[in-house]
Design a protein around this motif. Structure first.
Motif, PDB file in Angstrom:
ATOM      1  N   LEU A 140      -0.905   8.859  -4.096  1.00 36.66           N
ATOM      2  CA  LEU A 140      -1.462  10.036  -3.436  1.00 36.66           C
ATOM      3  C   LEU A 140      -0.405  11.139  -3.314  1.00 36.66           C
ATOM      4  N   ILE A 141       0.825  10.741  -2.996  1.00 37.67           N
ATOM      5  CA  ILE A 141       1.901  11.730  -2.881  1.00 37.67           C
ATOM      6  C   ILE A 141       2.137  12.414  -4.221  1.00 37.67           C
ATOM      7  N   MET A 142       2.128  11.632  -5.296  1.00 36.58           N
ATOM      8  CA  MET A 142       2.344  12.215  -6.626  1.00 36.58           C
ATOM      9  C   MET A 142       1.195  13.152  -7.009  1.00 36.58           C
ATOM     10  N   ASP A 143      -0.046  12.649  -6.848  1.00 36.41           N
ATOM     11  CA  ASP A 143      -1.207  13.411  -7.301  1.00 36.41           C
ATOM     12  C   ASP A 143      -1.557  14.579  -6.390  1.00 36.41           C
ATOM     13  N   ALA A 160      -4.886  27.198  -7.109  1.00 36.86           N
ATOM     14  CA  ALA A 160      -3.892  27.199  -6.026  1.00 36.86           C
ATOM     15  C   ALA A 160      -4.524  26.822  -4.697  1.00 36.86           C
ATOM     16  N   SER A 161      -5.723  27.350  -4.424  1.00 33.89           N
ATOM     17  CA  SER A 161      -6.383  27.030  -3.152  1.00 33.89           C
ATOM     18  C   SER A 161      -6.856  25.584  -3.124  1.00 33.89           C
ATOM     19  N   THR A 162      -7.320  25.084  -4.277  1.00 36.90           N
ATOM     20  CA  THR A 162      -7.690  23.668  -4.375  1.00 36.90           C
ATOM     21  C   THR A 162      -6.469  22.781  -4.139  1.00 36.90           C
ATOM     22  N   ALA A 163      -5.342  23.209  -4.728  1.00 40.88           N
ATOM     23  CA  ALA A 163      -4.096  22.465  -4.528  1.00 40.88           C
ATOM     24  C   ALA A 163      -3.676  22.503  -3.064  1.00 40.88           C
ATOM     25  N   TYR A 164      -3.915  23.624  -2.420  1.00 42.94           N
ATOM     26  CA  TYR A 164      -3.577  23.745  -1.005  1.00 42.94           C
ATOM     27  C   TYR A 164      -4.403  22.779  -0.163  1.00 42.94           C
ATOM     28  N   VAL A 165      -5.698  22.636  -0.528  1.00 42.95           N
ATOM     29  CA  VAL A 165      -6.557  21.655   0.153  1.00 42.95           C
ATOM     30  C   VAL A 165      -5.945  20.260   0.034  1.00 42.95           C
ATOM     31  N   SER A 166      -5.556  19.901  -1.190  1.00 46.99           N
ATOM     32  CA  SER A 166      -4.962  18.580  -1.422  1.00 46.99           C
ATOM     33  C   SER A 166      -3.648  18.419  -0.666  1.00 46.99           C
ATOM     34  N   LEU A 167      -2.845  19.472  -0.693  1.00 43.15           N
ATOM     35  CA  LEU A 167      -1.539  19.435  -0.023  1.00 43.15           C
ATOM     36  C   LEU A 167      -1.699  19.181   1.471  1.00 43.15           C
ATOM     37  N   ARG A 168      -2.620  19.897   2.089  1.00 38.27           N
ATOM     38  CA  ARG A 168      -2.854  19.727   3.525  1.00 38.27           C
ATOM     39  C   ARG A 168      -3.482  18.374   3.842  1.00 38.27           C
ATOM     40  N   SER A 169      -4.287  17.868   2.926  1.00 39.37           N
ATOM     41  CA  SER A 169      -5.020  16.623   3.203  1.00 39.37           C
ATOM     42  C   SER A 169      -4.123  15.399   3.236  1.00 39.37           C
ATOM     43  N   SER A 189       0.830  -1.199   0.000  1.00 42.16           N
ATOM     44  CA  SER A 189       0.000   0.000   0.000  1.00 42.16           C
ATOM     45  C   SER A 189       0.868   1.254   0.000  1.00 42.16           C
ATOM     46  N   LEU A 190       1.970   1.202   0.750  1.00 45.79           N
ATOM     47  CA  LEU A 190       2.884   2.340   0.806  1.00 45.79           C
ATOM     48  C   LEU A 190       3.490   2.620  -0.566  1.00 45.79           C
ATOM     49  N   LEU A 191       3.895   1.559  -1.268  1.00 44.25           N
ATOM     50  CA  LEU A 191       4.575   1.702  -2.549  1.00 44.25           C
ATOM     51  C   LEU A 191       3.621   1.972  -3.708  1.00 44.25           C
ATOM     52  N   THR A 192       2.341   1.735  -3.511  1.00 41.81           N
ATOM     53  CA  THR A 192       1.373   1.928  -4.603  1.00 41.81           C
ATOM     54  C   THR A 192       0.398   3.051  -4.276  1.00 41.81           C
ATOM     55  N   ASN A 193      -0.578   2.771  -3.409  1.00 44.32           N
ATOM     56  CA  ASN A 193      -1.621   3.763  -3.123  1.00 44.32           C
ATOM     57  C   ASN A 193      -1.057   5.042  -2.512  1.00 44.32           C
ATOM     58  N   ASP A 194      -0.200   4.891  -1.490  1.00 41.26           N
ATOM     59  CA  ASP A 194       0.313   6.073  -0.798  1.00 41.26           C
ATOM     60  C   ASP A 194       1.194   6.924  -1.702  1.00 41.26           C
ATOM     61  N   LEU A 195       2.054   6.280  -2.489  1.00 37.61           N
ATOM     62  CA  LEU A 195       2.915   7.052  -3.384  1.00 37.61           C
ATOM     63  C   LEU A 195       2.123   7.682  -4.527  1.00 37.61           C
ATOM     64  N   SER A 246      -0.654  13.500   6.616  1.00 40.52           N
ATOM     65  CA  SER A 246      -0.401  12.262   7.359  1.00 40.52           C
ATOM     66  C   SER A 246       0.288  11.222   6.483  1.00 40.52           C
ATOM     67  N   ILE A 247      -0.098  11.175   5.196  1.00 39.61           N
ATOM     68  CA  ILE A 247       0.535  10.238   4.258  1.00 39.61           C
ATOM     69  C   ILE A 247       1.982  10.652   4.026  1.00 39.61           C
ATOM     70  N   LYS A 248       2.199  11.959   3.888  1.00 42.22           N
ATOM     71  CA  LYS A 248       3.551  12.478   3.709  1.00 42.22           C
ATOM     72  C   LYS A 248       4.438  12.073   4.885  1.00 42.22           C
ATOM     73  N   LYS A 249       3.929  12.214   6.088  1.00 41.52           N
ATOM     74  CA  LYS A 249       4.685  11.849   7.285  1.00 41.52           C
ATOM     75  C   LYS A 249       5.014  10.355   7.281  1.00 41.52           C
ATOM     76  N   LYS A 250       4.052   9.544   6.883  1.00 38.75           N
ATOM     77  CA  LYS A 250       4.239   8.088   6.831  1.00 38.75           C
ATOM     78  C   LYS A 250       5.332   7.707   5.834  1.00 38.75           C
ATOM     79  N   VAL A 251       5.302   8.325   4.649  1.00 41.97           N
ATOM     80  CA  VAL A 251       6.294   8.023   3.615  1.00 41.97           C
ATOM     81  C   VAL A 251       7.684   8.471   4.048  1.00 41.97           C
TER      82      VAL A 251
END
Length: 564
Positions: free
Chosen positions: A121-124, A288-297, A113-119, A300-305
């Motif tokens: 999400l990190i990319m997108d 930019a604000s939509t991207a900020y929503v995604s960035l903040r959301s 899951s870390l190498l597929t779904n989580d990454l 937790s995944i960023k911290k995990k990776v």
């Protein structure tokens, strides 16, 4: 450990590409809103020739704008995808460098899951959000400055009105982050359960396990559905609020501009330009604000990776060994972390260089545990495992694993050629390969296929017999010139004749061999230098075959019972 690696830090790894991205982004941020002046130039032109000149300027600006946007997108795509590839490599390398205990205890579902779904999400949601914030934010900032050149009052109004699209994402970010984290956790559980069910498909199919198969999958799938729906519903709600807020500045600036026209402070041409520039404030700020929503959301995944990237690898010792000679176990005891009962209790014995040792006894007596300790699987034992005169815990894993091989009950076979399954992508001479094939008894198997060593194998060796799989594992160990070979129940699922053939080939090896086996009925037992009988984690009997038979103790009863 050195400086911690971060996802944002990876973006600056390729300095030249980063500079190219920054320059091209600055160009498109200026040129894109600058196109808004074209209409004002044409309306306020004093002649046909001047209008034509401005039209040519406008076409050039449009061309430069689109070319620079392509350049910035292309360069950032290379930066981001390279960063994701680096993260994958880093996580895989950390996993391999950790000790066997940690690598084996981690859930395959969590890792996949870390190498597929989580990454993904990190990319997108992380890397692409950074891109959108930089590109659209820069474009919006330039557009605001251009509005200021038309009317400072309109600029002030636009800055005040554009605060709403920034505030709303911040208010929604915590809820978004929690829903993302829940989805990631549930997806990891689902991936692990699906992997488990697929691997057990054959056993479940042959034991009327369809209900269990379907029910388990449905429960796991339903949990993922609920968390994914909650995550996307929260995302949609945040986007709707954000989108609504980004339209308010457009209306406010249009109303203010009309009032300025009536007051004679700006022309109709500048009003049209200001209105067009407003679109370069609204659309970029919405993005930019939509991207900020995604960035903040995805925080937790960023911290995990990043934790997976920077996982601290427990030191493996500092001593390098050149050869495995005598092995001595001194008062060795071990208890598994989740147990209070020792798996091994005060084990003491020695193995001479080139010795052949059999570990026998009832199930759960500690045989496989002892083999794992010899393989440096765990290091939290008490007592000592001495390799020559060095404690095993003080030896580097790299130097030790260059000289030891374990052959498990079901060796690793992957989808590739026989050649690559034997060599594991390392380079060996033709003579070395042929010698290993001959000594492992693989000649007949390989020669029976027209492709020979280029014959394709399937994952898990489904197109091989049990004996062929064990011979491949044996040849692999021989190619590595292992000085210590640990064999864990390698013949438990094989018939008597194949067991005898495999065991005799193992005992013919000119290295130290330790074998865990239930198969004590073979005529090969008297070839072992020493047989150790374990029970309840302790050595109850030890000696060669003749001595233990004459002793008429536990081993003799086990042997006679199996032979009969």
């Amino acid at each position: 450990m050195g400086k911690k690696r971060t996802l944002s830090g990876l973006l600056t790894k390729n300095k030249l590409l980063l500079v190219f991205f920054v320059v091209s982004t600055i160009v498109v941020s200026i040129m894109a809103p600058y196109k808004s002046y074209l209409m004002q130039w044409l309306i306020d032109s004093s002649s046909k020739e001047e209008a034509l000149k401005y039209l040519i300027y406008g076409i050039a600006i449009v061309g430069i704008s689109h070319l620079s946007e392509y350049a910035c997108r292309k360069s950032y795509c290379k930066i981001a995808t390279s960063s994701i590839a680096h993260v994958r490599d880093c996580i895989f390398l950390n996993n391999f460098d950790s000790n066997v205990e940690n690598g084996s205890s981690e859930s395959s579902g969590d890792t996949l899951s870390l190498l597929t779904n989580d990454l993904k999400l990190i990319m997108d949601e992380y890397y692409m959000s950074i891109f959108n914030i930089v590109l659209w934010g820069g474009m919006g900032l330039v557009a605001v400055c251009m509005i200021a050149s038309i009317s400072p009052a309109l600029m002030v109004l636009s800055l005040i009105m554009t605060l709403l699209p920034i505030i709303i994402p911040r208010l929604m970010s915590k809820r978004m982050s929690e829903s993302r984290k829940l989805y990631s956790t549930d997806m990891a559980k689902y991936t692990g359960k699906a992997d488990e069910l697929i691997r057990g498909f054959e056993a479940l199919m042959t034991s009327n396990g369809k209900k269990y198969y379907c029910d388990c999958h449905q429960i796991a799938s339903r949990r993922v559905f609920e968390s994914e729906y909650k995550m996307r519903d929260t995302t949609n709600l945040a986007f709707i609020f954000t989108s609504l807020a980004t339209w308010i500045p457009s209306i406010a600036i249009l109303v203010g501009g009309v009032l300025l026209v009536f007051e004679g402070k700006i022309t109709i041409g500048y009003l049209i330009t200001a209105n067009s520039l407003t679109n370069f404030v609204i659309a970029p700020l919405r993005s930019a604000s939509t991207a900020y929503v995604s960035l903040r959301s995805v925080s937790s995944i960023k911290k995990k990776v990043e934790e997976a990237m920077n996982r601290e690898i427990k030191p493996s010792g500092t001593k390098h060994i050149e050869k495995i000679g005598t092995i001595s176990l001194k008062n060795l005891s071990f208890t598994y972390p989740d147990s209070t009962i020792p798996a091994l209790n005060h084990i003491t014995y020695s193995i001479k260089d080139g010795g052949k040792i059999a570990l026998v006894g009832p199930s759960g007596c500690g045989k496989s545990t002892m083999l794992k300790l010899l393989f440096n699987y765990f290091d939290n034992y008490t007592g000592n495992i001495m390799i020559n005169s060095d404690e095993l815990r003080e030896i580097t894993r790299s130097s030790y694993y260059q000289r030891v091989t374990m052959i498990p009950q079901k060796p690793y076979v992957f989808t590739d050629t026989v050649y690559n399954n034997l060599c594991l992508y390392q380079q060996y001479s033709k003579e070395e390969i042929n010698d290993a094939i001959e000594r492992a008894g693989l000649n007949d198997f390989i020669s029976s296929y027209p492709e020979g060593l280029e014959t394709m194998l399937t994952e898990g060796g489904d197109n091989l017999s049990g004996g062929q799989i064990q011979r491949i594992a044996l040849a692999r160990a021989l190619l590595q010139h292992s000085e210590l070979i640990l064999v864990d129940e390698a013949t438990s699922s094989l018939d008597v004749e194949i067991t005898r053939a495999i065991m005799n080939r193992i005992l013919d090896l000119d290295c130290t061999v330790v074998v865990v086996t239930h198969d004590v009925f073979g005529d090969y037992m008297d070839r072992f230098d020493q047989i150790i009988y374990l029970e309840d984690g302790s050595i109850k009997e030890q000696g060669d075959f003749k001595h233990l038979k004459e002793l008429e103790g536990r081993f003799a009863k086990l042997y006679d019972g199996l032979v009969l």
